[in-house]
Design an enzyme around this catalytic site. Structure first.
Site, PDB file in Angstrom:
ATOM      1  N   PHE B 121      61.560  24.727  41.501  1.00 26.94           N
ATOM      2  CA  PHE B 121      62.377  23.627  41.009  1.00 26.94           C
ATOM      3  C   PHE B 121      63.345  24.156  39.968  1.00 26.94           C
ATOM      4  CE2 PHE B 121      62.629  19.009  41.092  1.00 26.94           C
ATOM      5  CZ  PHE B 121      61.949  18.725  42.263  1.00 26.94           C
ATOM      6  N   GLN B 241      71.089  12.202  31.452  1.00 25.25           N
ATOM      7  CA  GLN B 241      71.197  13.199  32.516  1.00 25.25           C
ATOM      8  C   GLN B 241      71.819  12.654  33.805  1.00 25.25           C
ATOM      9  OE1 GLN B 241      67.544  14.843  34.740  1.00 25.25           O
ATOM     10  NE2 GLN B 241      68.306  16.575  33.563  1.00 25.25           N
ATOM     11  N   HIS B 243      72.006  13.672  37.623  1.00 24.32           N
ATOM     12  CA  HIS B 243      71.392  14.563  38.615  1.00 24.32           C
ATOM     13  C   HIS B 243      72.481  14.983  39.599  1.00 24.32           C
ATOM     14  CE1 HIS B 243      68.858  15.957  41.856  1.00 24.32           C
ATOM     15  NE2 HIS B 243      67.777  15.776  41.145  1.00 24.32           N
ATOM     16  N   LEU B 253      68.915   9.123  45.260  1.00 24.35           N
ATOM     17  CA  LEU B 253      68.634  10.521  44.950  1.00 24.35           C
ATOM     18  C   LEU B 253      68.181  11.331  46.148  1.00 24.35           C
ATOM     19  CD1 LEU B 253      68.515  12.189  42.254  1.00 24.35           C
ATOM     20  CD2 LEU B 253      66.060  12.197  42.647  1.00 24.35           C
ATOM     21  N   GLU B 256      65.808  17.545  43.985  1.00 20.11           N
ATOM     22  CA  GLU B 256      66.012  18.971  43.810  1.00 20.11           C
ATOM     23  C   GLU B 256      65.082  19.774  44.713  1.00 20.11           C
ATOM     24  OE1 GLU B 256      66.892  19.464  39.549  1.00 20.11           O
ATOM     25  OE2 GLU B 256      65.324  20.975  39.691  1.00 20.11           O
ATOM     26  N   ARG B 287      70.029  20.885  35.724  1.00 18.79           N
ATOM     27  CA  ARG B 287      70.878  19.825  36.266  1.00 18.79           C
ATOM     28  C   ARG B 287      72.214  19.681  35.554  1.00 18.79           C
ATOM     29  NH1 ARG B 287      65.835  15.662  37.147  1.00 18.79           N
ATOM     30  NH2 ARG B 287      65.033  16.827  38.925  1.00 18.79           N
ATOM     31  N   HIS B 353      70.763   9.447  36.097  1.00 17.79           N
ATOM     32  CA  HIS B 353      69.388   9.638  36.540  1.00 17.79           C
ATOM     33  C   HIS B 353      68.335   9.430  35.465  1.00 17.79           C
ATOM     34  CE1 HIS B 353      66.280  11.197  39.118  1.00 17.79           C
ATOM     35  NE2 HIS B 353      66.007  12.199  38.305  1.00 17.79           N
ATOM     36  N   ARG B 395      66.654  17.337  30.530  1.00 18.07           N
ATOM     37  CA  ARG B 395      65.302  17.470  31.073  1.00 18.07           C
ATOM     38  C   ARG B 395      65.303  18.366  32.302  1.00 18.07           C
ATOM     39  NH1 ARG B 395      62.548  15.014  35.302  1.00 18.07           N
ATOM     40  NH2 ARG B 395      63.984  13.295  35.696  1.00 18.07           N
TER      41      ARG B 395
HETATM   42  C1  LIG Z   1      64.807   8.669  42.392  1.00 15.53           C
HETATM   43  C2  LIG Z   1      64.075   9.352  41.279  1.00 15.53           C
HETATM   44  C3  LIG Z   1      63.352  10.517  41.547  1.00 15.53           C
HETATM   45  C4  LIG Z   1      62.644  11.156  40.536  1.00 15.53           C
HETATM   46  N1  LIG Z   1      61.937  12.290  40.834  1.00 15.53           N
HETATM   47  C5  LIG Z   1      61.218  12.885  39.849  1.00 15.53           C
HETATM   48  C6  LIG Z   1      60.410  14.025  40.139  1.00 15.53           C
HETATM   49  O1  LIG Z   1      60.321  14.488  41.277  1.00 15.53           O
HETATM   50  N2  LIG Z   1      59.717  14.594  39.129  1.00 15.53           N
HETATM   51  C7  LIG Z   1      59.770  14.105  37.854  1.00 15.53           C
HETATM   52  O2  LIG Z   1      59.102  14.648  36.995  1.00 15.53           O
HETATM   53  N3  LIG Z   1      60.507  13.016  37.558  1.00 15.53           N
HETATM   54  C8  LIG Z   1      61.236  12.402  38.523  1.00 15.53           C
HETATM   55  N4  LIG Z   1      61.986  11.296  38.214  1.00 15.53           N
HETATM   56  C9  LIG Z   1      61.888  10.696  36.876  1.00 15.53           C
HETATM   57  C10 LIG Z   1      60.608   9.890  36.731  1.00 15.53           C
HETATM   58  O3  LIG Z   1      60.222   9.397  37.982  1.00 15.53           O
HETATM   59  C11 LIG Z   1      60.748   8.711  35.773  1.00 15.53           C
HETATM   60  O4  LIG Z   1      61.323   9.154  34.595  1.00 15.53           O
HETATM   61  C12 LIG Z   1      59.385   8.128  35.468  1.00 15.53           C
HETATM   62  O5  LIG Z   1      58.717   7.790  36.662  1.00 15.53           O
HETATM   63  C13 LIG Z   1      59.438   6.922  34.554  1.00 15.53           C
HETATM   64  O6  LIG Z   1      58.144   6.359  34.450  1.00 15.53           O
HETATM   65  P1  LIG Z   1      57.792   5.213  33.415  1.00 15.53           P
HETATM   66  O7  LIG Z   1      56.342   4.971  33.530  1.00 15.53           O
HETATM   67  O8  LIG Z   1      58.335   5.573  32.096  1.00 15.53           O
HETATM   68  O9  LIG Z   1      58.632   3.948  33.906  1.00 15.53           O
HETATM   69  P2  LIG Z   1      58.722   3.148  35.340  1.00 15.53           P
HETATM   70  O10 LIG Z   1      57.918   3.766  36.411  1.00 15.53           O
HETATM   71  O11 LIG Z   1      60.174   2.949  35.577  1.00 15.53           O
HETATM   72  O12 LIG Z   1      58.051   1.777  34.992  1.00 15.53           O
HETATM   73  C14 LIG Z   1      58.617   0.831  34.152  1.00 15.53           C
HETATM   74  C15 LIG Z   1      57.699  -0.358  34.091  1.00 15.53           C
HETATM   75  O13 LIG Z   1      58.101  -1.217  33.043  1.00 15.53           O
HETATM   76  C16 LIG Z   1      58.067  -2.552  33.480  1.00 15.53           C
HETATM   77  N5  LIG Z   1      59.029  -3.303  32.663  1.00 15.53           N
HETATM   78  C17 LIG Z   1      60.309  -2.987  32.362  1.00 15.53           C
HETATM   79  N6  LIG Z   1      60.847  -3.931  31.572  1.00 15.53           N
HETATM   80  C18 LIG Z   1      59.885  -4.868  31.362  1.00 15.53           C
HETATM   81  C19 LIG Z   1      59.830  -6.088  30.646  1.00 15.53           C
HETATM   82  N7  LIG Z   1      60.888  -6.568  29.979  1.00 15.53           N
HETATM   83  N8  LIG Z   1      58.665  -6.788  30.661  1.00 15.53           N
HETATM   84  C20 LIG Z   1      57.583  -6.341  31.362  1.00 15.53           C
HETATM   85  N9  LIG Z   1      57.601  -5.192  32.053  1.00 15.53           N
HETATM   86  C21 LIG Z   1      58.729  -4.467  32.046  1.00 15.53           C
HETATM   87  C22 LIG Z   1      58.387  -2.485  34.957  1.00 15.53           C
HETATM   88  O14 LIG Z   1      57.852  -3.612  35.616  1.00 15.53           O
HETATM   89  C23 LIG Z   1      57.660  -1.203  35.350  1.00 15.53           C
HETATM   90  O15 LIG Z   1      56.312  -1.504  35.655  1.00 15.53           O
HETATM   91  C24 LIG Z   1      62.689  10.640  39.226  1.00 15.53           C
HETATM   92  C25 LIG Z   1      63.415   9.487  38.962  1.00 15.53           C
HETATM   93  C26 LIG Z   1      64.123   8.852  39.969  1.00 15.53           C
HETATM   94  C27 LIG Z   1      64.926   7.639  39.634  1.00 15.53           C
END
Ligand SMILES: Cc1cc2nc3c(=O)[nH]c(=O)nc-3n(C[C@H](O)[C@H](O)[C@H](O)COP(=O)(O)OP(=O)(O)OC[C@H]3O[C@@H](n4cnc5c(N)ncnc54)[C@H](O)[C@@H]3O)c2cc1C
Ligand code: FES
Lengths: 232, 580
Positions: B121, B241, B243, B253, B256, B287, B353, B395
């Site tokens: 990666f 960032q 991507h 997306l 990578e 990135r 991203h 990142r």
């Molecule tokens: C397409 C894509 C591919 C990716 N691929 C990778 C990868 O391969 N490897 C890697 O390390 N990272 C990757 N990332 C980054 C990574 O996936 C995210 O940064 C990470 O999953 C975020 O997780 P989180 O738990 O912080 O938030 P999320 O999974 O986004 O969860 C947010 C939560 O908050 C809740 N929420 C939001 N606002 C409120 C509110 N007002 N009231 C109640 N609930 C609320 C939502 O319901 C949800 O449950 C990728 C990101 C994307 C977009």
């Protein structure tokens, strides 16, 4: 191109029954149905209710009935559907508002099959070993995004709402055939119940509906075979 | 909304059910702490499920690897703005975290001898930068999906209490103590007060403020904006960032992992242009480097047909590799672009991203509120909404899934400790009053503009003026536009007056969060007169450690962001020029 989009609408604050509303839209043939719904919501009537999040077919929010088939609105393009497009909520589930259905019953069935790894042995310091072949056996059923398209397309489920349904069986399969799992016996017992796998009439609606291309009928047959083998 | 609010009491409340929230919930449940998870989406709809490529850990299953190498890559990848104490924790705990995920049932791809398989990666290297290393553990190209499913399954197993489709609309912070949250229940518009000793914000990112993004429609910065409104500063918000490989025009997306498996980038003339920008790592450079290179090719007229995109080519990997390791992302190209990756290159462009910045925390995920890192008792943040900071100015791929789990779990552990020691705090005298008034004002206004229009104009200006390349001029222009939109937002109108599933009302509220987050991003970007990581100022193209090796903290003073700064923690690796 110009399309006519018919949406089945229902507002519990005002309506006693659902009704169709037609919207004329100028759209790109590569646009998805989700884009059309957004166009209506953002430009014509912001009270239109539908769930969506990821916008590219992986979160399972926007399963609905589109031109008579259950699909994800974000994964089907206008050029695949033609100039007349109709959108209704998933069948067989209570409608909350417009295209939003009550999914609580669906998730309760999912929970009922113990959809989690059961293994009471103390874990090793490293990963548990699993061969590539062992993993391949349940690869297909790990793809499920719990959108509900399969279960709500199933005539056996419409006829008997107590039927646990294809989605729950798919998720049971994912663990029953995982070489690391020890909870298979119990799951098979749950699925051997009157509302379990035997309700499946291999109608294949679920396979057609699955936006992840999971071979659901095969998974159900494999679970049925395991039940038979266990009781033999 | 005249009805009295429903009052709940829990020892711990978690806002958000992505990877960060669920891991914390699991840790609390295993410890027997009474916990509620509030989420505006069904848990399995969270955007963690969209993550594709992998989660890294120096397991060394495929070749020699060490957590020190991983830590170094993280620090260098972040252009030395990373807090190294946190990066050390991240790289060390990566190993036990990934092993635990496997024990919890995650179906990783396997090596021939049945261990967790690993792939390359961007920015992850052997021996402090020598060559790419296989460090990313993965489950095909749906690693995030499998993480989200596995953690949700374990939460079910441990009877975690979920409040699905409860939209948190306010934080209760009074006299410097966190007291709980207020949530709006989508099903019936009722307001709920959750009184709690410990609250975790795990609400994810905010990419939707840009026009082209890989982020879900629902990623609107709710937790970040609510914290800011309650007097908590936001850290390093200028670092966002892009991507390199989003589907052209859409932003969906393409991981990578496509390049990790051997895919390459080509400009409109068919040249492998990364050879010129990063001779050692080429297509697998970090990135920020690759996104800038793509923009430069496009500006020089070497985009495809002179347009604003270039190609990602994977056809030479062959069908077997594509089908086994990259099935989902190649499907995206087929569905959304009508292109067949077995034989054709796919049009791509940089896509908004990931937020490196967010709510400042210490390494126990406790929210800190000033330059001296003073803890706000009872309030925690983890995941993309938080800033520890392990990603600094940029990142590395696969480090976010790792970050959300390592620091989500740490949040859970510390919340359990805190819940044992603290008393349940008193609620403010009228806990729902302020937010109920705001919601009612939105709902009852008869005339006004649609919030969707404001959101669109915001996404346009952020994309055009605040993305990969920035100057004082573009940022000042953006600032003017955002201020204008904020003024117009005060008079928006919601059409839906109903009490059931009133998304119209909540989406209008989300636009308000986006405007706050955008305002802070622009202000922080304008203030930082250097280029570092993802923040590239054409008018200040060099990194300037003497003046700018420091974290920004944007505080809300009289309704506008005021910038302060705090030092970066440096332990093992002194800043060096960053070349790849
Ligand atoms: C397409 C894509 C591919 C990716 N691929 C990778 C990868 O391969 N490897 C890697 O390390 N990272 C990757 N990332 C980054 C990574 O996936 C995210 O940064 C990470 O999953 C975020 O997780 P989180 O738990 O912080 O938030 P999320 O999974 O986004 O969860 C947010 C939560 O908050 C809740 N929420 C939001 N606002 C409120 C509110 N007002 N009231 C109640 N609930 C609320 C939502 O319901 C949800 O449950 C990728 C990101 C994307 C977009
Ligand atoms: S919006 Fe996520 S699956 Fe369609």
């Amino acid at each position: 191109m110009h399309v006519s989009l018919r949406i089945q609408r229902f507002d519990p604050d005002r309506d006693t029954a659902s009704h169709w509303v037609e919207y004329g839209l100028d759209v790109d043939p590569m646009a998805r149905v989700l884009d059309l719904l957004h166009q209506v919501k953002w430009e014509q009537d912001s009270s239109l209710a539908f769930r969506r999040s990821c916008g590219h077919g992986i979160c399972g929010s926007d399963a609905m009935m589109i031109n008579g088939r259950n699909r994800l609105a974000c994964k089907i393009r206008v050029d695949q559907l033609g100039r007349k497009i109709s959108v209704a909520p998933l069948p067989g589930l209570p409608v909350v508002k417009d295209l939003v259905v009550d999914m609580d019953g669906f998730f309760a069935k999912y929970r009922s099959v113990h959809p989690f790894l059961v293994n009471d042995d103390p874990p090793p310091a490293q990963e548990r070993r699993q061969s590539q072949a062992q993993r391949a056996v349940f690869d297909d059923t790990t793809k499920c995004i719990l959108c509900g398209a399969c279960t709500s397309s199933c005539p056996s489920f419409w006829a008997r709402p107590g039927y646990v349904g294809p989605a729950a069986i798919v998720n049971a399969h994912r663990f029953i055939f995982d070489s690391r799992d020890q909870g298979g016996e119990e799951r098979l017992q749950i699925l051997a119940d009157r509302d379990g796998v035997w309700r499946c009439r291999t109608i294949f609606n679920c396979v057609d509906a699955c936006p992840r291309g999971i071979n659901i009928t095969r998974a159900i047959l494999e679970v049925s075979a395991a039940i038979v083998e266990k009781s033999a | 909304m005249e009805a009295a609010p429903v009052i709940h009491e829990f020892e711990a409340v978690i806002v958000g059910a992505g990877g960060a929230g669920l891991y914390a919930a699991l840790e609390l449940a295993r410890d027997g702490v009474q916990t509620a998870v509030l989420t505006k989406l069904y848990p399995t709809r969270s955007h963690t499920g969209a993550a594709q490529g992998g989660i890294c850990a120096a397991l060394g299953n495929q070749e020699e690897d060490h957590w020190e190498w991983h830590m170094f890559d993280t620090v260098k990848g972040g252009d030395y703005l990373v807090d190294q104490d946190a990066a050390e924790i991240l790289a060390r705990e990566a190993i036990e975290t990934v092993i635990e995920l496997e024990h919890l049932g995650l179906p990783f791809n396997r090596t021939a001898d049945g261990r967790i398989d690993q792939r390359r990666f961007g920015g992850h290297t052997r021996n402090f930068g020598e060559a790419p290393v296989r460090r990313a553990c993965y489950a095909a190209d749906r690693t995030g999906h499998m993480i989200l499913q596995t953690l949700y399954q374990q939460c079910i197993k441990h009877d975690v209490r979920f409040f699905d489709e409860y939209h948190v609309v306010d934080l209760l912070v009074e006299d410097g103590v966190s007291r709980g949250v207020v949530a709006y229940r989508l099903a019936d518009s009722s307001l709920h007060v959750f009184r709690s000793k410990a609250v975790l914000l795990a609400t994810g990112g905010f990419g939707r403020m840009f026009r082209i993004t890989s982020n879900a429609h629902t990623l609107t910065g709710d937790g970040v904006a609510l914290a800011y409104r309650r007097g908590i500063p936001l850290q390093d918000m200028e670092f966002y960032q892009f991507h390199p490989t989003g589907l052209a025009g859409l932003g969906v997306l393409l991981s990578e992992a496509a390049r990790g498996e051997g895919g390459i980038l080509l400009n409109g003339k068919g040249e492998r242009f990364m050879e010129r920008y990063a001779p050692t790592l080429m297509d697998l450079a970090p990135r920020d480097v690759v996104s800038r290179a793509i923009y430069q090719e496009i500006r020089a007229g070497r985009g495809v047909d002179g347009k604003d995109y270039v190609y990602l080519d994977v056809h030479h990997l062959g069908r077997a590799v594509i089908d086994e390791k990259l099935p989902d992302i190649t499907d995206f190209a087929r569905i959304y672009q009508g292109v067949e990756p077995y034989t054709q290159p796919v049009g791509i462009q940089p896509t908004a991203h990931y937020a490196m910045g967010g709510i400042p925390t210490d390494v126990h995920s406790r929210v800190v509120v000033d330059e001296r890192n003073t803890v706000l008792p009872g309030l925690y943040a983890a995941g993309e909404c938080a800033c520890v900071s392990v990603h600094g100015a940029n990142r590395l791929g696969t480090n976010s899934l790792l970050d959300i789990l390592v620091f989500g779990r740490r949040a859970g552990l510390d919340m359990a400790r805190f819940a044992r020691e603290a008393d349940i705090p008193d609620l403010p005298s009228d806990p729902v009053g302020p937010v109920a008034t705001e919601l009612e004002a939105l709902r009852s206004r008869r005339e006004g503009e649609s919030p969707a229009k404001i959101r669109r104009e915001l996404a346009d200006v952020m994309m055009d003026d605040v993305s990969v390349f920035r100057t004082a001029d573009t940022l000042r222009h953006a600032q003017g536009v955002v201020d204008g939109l904020r003024e117009r937002y005060r008079w928006v109108r919601v059409r839906d007056g109903g009490a059931h599933f009133n998304q119209d009302l909540l989406e209008a509220r989300e636009v308000g969060y986006q405007l706050d987050v955008a305002q802070v991003t622009v202000a922080a970007a304008l203030a930082r007169q250097e280029s570092r990581g993802a923040h590239y100022r054409e008018d200040f193209p060099e990194r300037d450690d003497a003046s700018w090796l420091k974290h920004s903290l944007a505080c809300r003073v009289d309704g506008a962001p005021e910038l302060r700064y705090k030092p970066v923690t440096i332990t093992r690796f002194t800043p060096k020029p960053r070349t790849y």
